[in-house]
Scaffold this motif. Structure first.
Motif, PDB file in Angstrom:
ATOM      1  N   ASN A  84      26.082  25.643 -11.784  1.00 22.06           N
ATOM      2  CA  ASN A  84      26.556  24.349 -11.781  1.00 22.06           C
ATOM      3  C   ASN A  84      26.139  24.006 -10.514  1.00 22.06           C
ATOM      4  N   SER A  85      26.275  22.412 -10.204  1.00 21.26           N
ATOM      5  CA  SER A  85      26.043  21.831  -8.848  1.00 21.26           C
ATOM      6  C   SER A  85      24.659  22.019  -8.365  1.00 21.26           C
ATOM      7  N   LEU A  86      23.814  22.519  -9.065  1.00 24.53           N
ATOM      8  CA  LEU A  86      22.225  22.963  -8.834  1.00 24.53           C
ATOM      9  C   LEU A  86      21.583  21.978  -7.792  1.00 24.53           C
ATOM     10  N   LYS A  87      20.754  22.597  -6.938  1.00 26.01           N
ATOM     11  CA  LYS A  87      20.065  22.198  -5.913  1.00 26.01           C
ATOM     12  C   LYS A  87      18.672  22.385  -6.031  1.00 26.01           C
ATOM     13  N   PRO A  88      18.073  21.521  -5.312  1.00 27.48           N
ATOM     14  CA  PRO A  88      16.253  21.637  -5.596  1.00 27.48           C
ATOM     15  C   PRO A  88      16.036  23.150  -5.135  1.00 27.48           C
ATOM     16  N   GLU A  89      16.689  23.913  -4.213  1.00 28.67           N
ATOM     17  CA  GLU A  89      16.185  25.005  -3.711  1.00 28.67           C
ATOM     18  C   GLU A  89      16.891  26.243  -4.800  1.00 28.67           C
ATOM     19  N   ASP A  90      17.376  25.730  -5.757  1.00 27.30           N
ATOM     20  CA  ASP A  90      17.517  26.859  -6.624  1.00 27.30           C
ATOM     21  C   ASP A  90      16.367  26.948  -7.707  1.00 27.30           C
ATOM     22  N   THR A  91      15.308  26.164  -7.519  1.00 30.18           N
ATOM     23  CA  THR A  91      14.113  26.226  -8.405  1.00 30.18           C
ATOM     24  C   THR A  91      13.612  27.544  -8.305  1.00 30.18           C
ATOM     25  N   ALA A  92      13.289  28.393  -9.185  1.00 27.29           N
ATOM     26  CA  ALA A  92      12.582  29.503  -9.246  1.00 27.29           C
ATOM     27  C   ALA A  92      12.412  29.969 -10.714  1.00 27.29           C
ATOM     28  N   VAL A  93      11.941  31.092 -10.805  1.00 27.63           N
ATOM     29  CA  VAL A  93      12.027  31.920 -12.041  1.00 27.63           C
ATOM     30  C   VAL A  93      13.170  32.849 -11.984  1.00 27.63           C
ATOM     31  N   TYR A  94      13.778  33.034 -12.932  1.00 36.66           N
ATOM     32  CA  TYR A  94      15.306  33.722 -12.964  1.00 36.66           C
ATOM     33  C   TYR A  94      14.846  34.938 -13.913  1.00 36.66           C
ATOM     34  N   TYR A  95      15.187  36.014 -13.441  1.00 39.03           N
ATOM     35  CA  TYR A  95      15.044  37.253 -14.070  1.00 39.03           C
ATOM     36  C   TYR A  95      16.437  38.139 -14.321  1.00 39.03           C
ATOM     37  N   CYS A  96      16.561  38.433 -15.606  1.00 38.09           N
ATOM     38  CA  CYS A  96      17.404  39.460 -15.794  1.00 38.09           C
ATOM     39  C   CYS A  96      17.185  41.049 -15.678  1.00 38.09           C
ATOM     40  N   ALA A  97      18.039  41.703 -15.050  1.00 38.86           N
ATOM     41  CA  ALA A  97      17.825  43.158 -14.824  1.00 38.86           C
ATOM     42  C   ALA A  97      18.749  44.022 -15.300  1.00 38.86           C
ATOM     43  N   ALA A  98      18.652  45.368 -15.630  1.00 33.60           N
ATOM     44  CA  ALA A  98      19.521  46.207 -16.035  1.00 33.60           C
ATOM     45  C   ALA A  98      19.389  47.613 -15.508  1.00 33.60           C
ATOM     46  N   ARG A  99      20.342  48.237 -15.596  1.00 28.12           N
ATOM     47  CA  ARG A  99      20.467  49.619 -15.250  1.00 28.12           C
ATOM     48  C   ARG A  99      21.625  50.271 -15.636  1.00 28.12           C
ATOM     49  N   ALA A 100      21.436  51.444 -16.100  1.00 27.77           N
ATOM     50  CA  ALA A 100      22.845  52.132 -16.894  1.00 27.77           C
ATOM     51  C   ALA A 100      23.635  52.706 -15.595  1.00 27.77           C
ATOM     52  N   TYR A 101      24.797  52.365 -15.943  1.00 28.49           N
ATOM     53  CA  TYR A 101      25.894  52.793 -15.071  1.00 28.49           C
ATOM     54  C   TYR A 101      26.117  52.117 -13.928  1.00 28.49           C
ATOM     55  N   ILE A 102      26.888  52.326 -12.965  1.00 31.11           N
ATOM     56  CA  ILE A 102      26.998  51.580 -11.741  1.00 31.11           C
ATOM     57  C   ILE A 102      26.098  51.544 -10.727  1.00 31.11           C
ATOM     58  N   VAL A 103      25.697  50.502 -10.367  1.00 26.08           N
ATOM     59  CA  VAL A 103      24.351  50.378  -9.157  1.00 26.08           C
ATOM     60  C   VAL A 103      25.000  50.207  -7.946  1.00 26.08           C
ATOM     61  N   PRO A 104      24.943  51.433  -7.060  1.00 27.61           N
ATOM     62  CA  PRO A 104      25.530  51.414  -5.860  1.00 27.61           C
ATOM     63  C   PRO A 104      25.143  49.929  -5.130  1.00 27.61           C
ATOM     64  N   TYR A 105      23.761  49.919  -4.881  1.00 26.94           N
ATOM     65  CA  TYR A 105      23.247  48.782  -4.235  1.00 26.94           C
ATOM     66  C   TYR A 105      22.773  47.645  -5.292  1.00 26.94           C
ATOM     67  N   TYR A 106      23.657  47.005  -5.705  1.00 28.18           N
ATOM     68  CA  TYR A 106      23.416  46.004  -6.860  1.00 28.18           C
ATOM     69  C   TYR A 106      22.480  44.883  -6.471  1.00 28.18           C
ATOM     70  N   GLN A 108      19.860  45.123  -4.478  1.00 27.36           N
ATOM     71  CA  GLN A 108      18.431  45.571  -4.371  1.00 27.36           C
ATOM     72  C   GLN A 108      17.683  45.579  -5.776  1.00 27.36           C
ATOM     73  N   SER A 109      16.648  44.681  -5.761  1.00 25.52           N
ATOM     74  CA  SER A 109      15.896  44.573  -7.056  1.00 25.52           C
ATOM     75  C   SER A 109      15.313  46.235  -7.462  1.00 25.52           C
ATOM     76  N   GLY A 110      15.002  46.983  -6.696  1.00 26.38           N
ATOM     77  CA  GLY A 110      14.470  48.299  -6.931  1.00 26.38           C
ATOM     78  C   GLY A 110      15.352  49.169  -7.535  1.00 26.38           C
ATOM     79  N   GLN A 111      16.721  48.892  -7.367  1.00 22.68           N
ATOM     80  CA  GLN A 111      17.606  49.762  -8.102  1.00 22.68           C
ATOM     81  C   GLN A 111      17.669  49.428  -9.574  1.00 22.68           C
ATOM     82  N   TYR A 112      17.077  48.687 -10.186  1.00 17.58           N
ATOM     83  CA  TYR A 112      17.260  48.226 -11.861  1.00 17.58           C
ATOM     84  C   TYR A 112      15.670  48.683 -12.253  1.00 17.58           C
TER      85      TYR A 112
END
Length: 125
Positions: A84-106, A108-112
């Motif tokens: 909601n309340s989107l701004k021009p700076e929100d413009t980007a490619v949005y990616y969904c990422a997943a990893r099994a169980y709880i990710v300690p450093y959620y 960090q993209s490298g965790q997924y």
């Protein structure tokens, strides 16, 4: 092995709303941490939000806190990002990422381990 599949991107005016979806293909998100990241042209990929499926604990980047909401639908095996309340700076490619169980450093993209193909969000001023 689960494969995230994103949908819901598009073009919206500043102040508008979009909802992104991330469905699990080839498995389920139960016991996973699922996150949204985004990458704008010329910039590094950055953390947006994450949810721990089993506890429904949620986490947000400061830049989206109060405007974006991450949630899950157990029956549909899908994670949503309500923006909601989107701004021009929100413009980007949005990616969904997943990893099994709880990710300690959620944040960090490298965790997924598993990533979707991305969906474009463009916010016009």
């Amino acid at each position: 092995q689960v494969q995230p599949v994103e949908s819901g991107g598009g073009l919206v005016q500043a102040g508008g709303s979009l909802r992104l979806s991330c469905a699990a293909s080839g498995g389920t998100f139960s016991s996973y941490t699922v996150a949204w990241f985004r990458q704008a042209p010329g910039k590094e990929r950055e953390f947006v939000a994450a949810i721990i499926w089993s506890t429904t604990n949620t986490y947000y980047a400061d830049s989206v806190k109060g405007r974006f909401t991450i949630s899950r639908d157990n029956a549909k095996n899908t994670v949503y990002l309500q923006m909601n309340s989107l701004k021009p700076e929100d413009t980007a490619v949005y990616y969904c990422a997943a990893r099994a169980y709880i990710v300690p450093y959620y944040y960090q993209s490298g965790q997924y381990h598993y990533w979707g193909q991305g969906t474009q969000v463009t916010v016009s001023s």
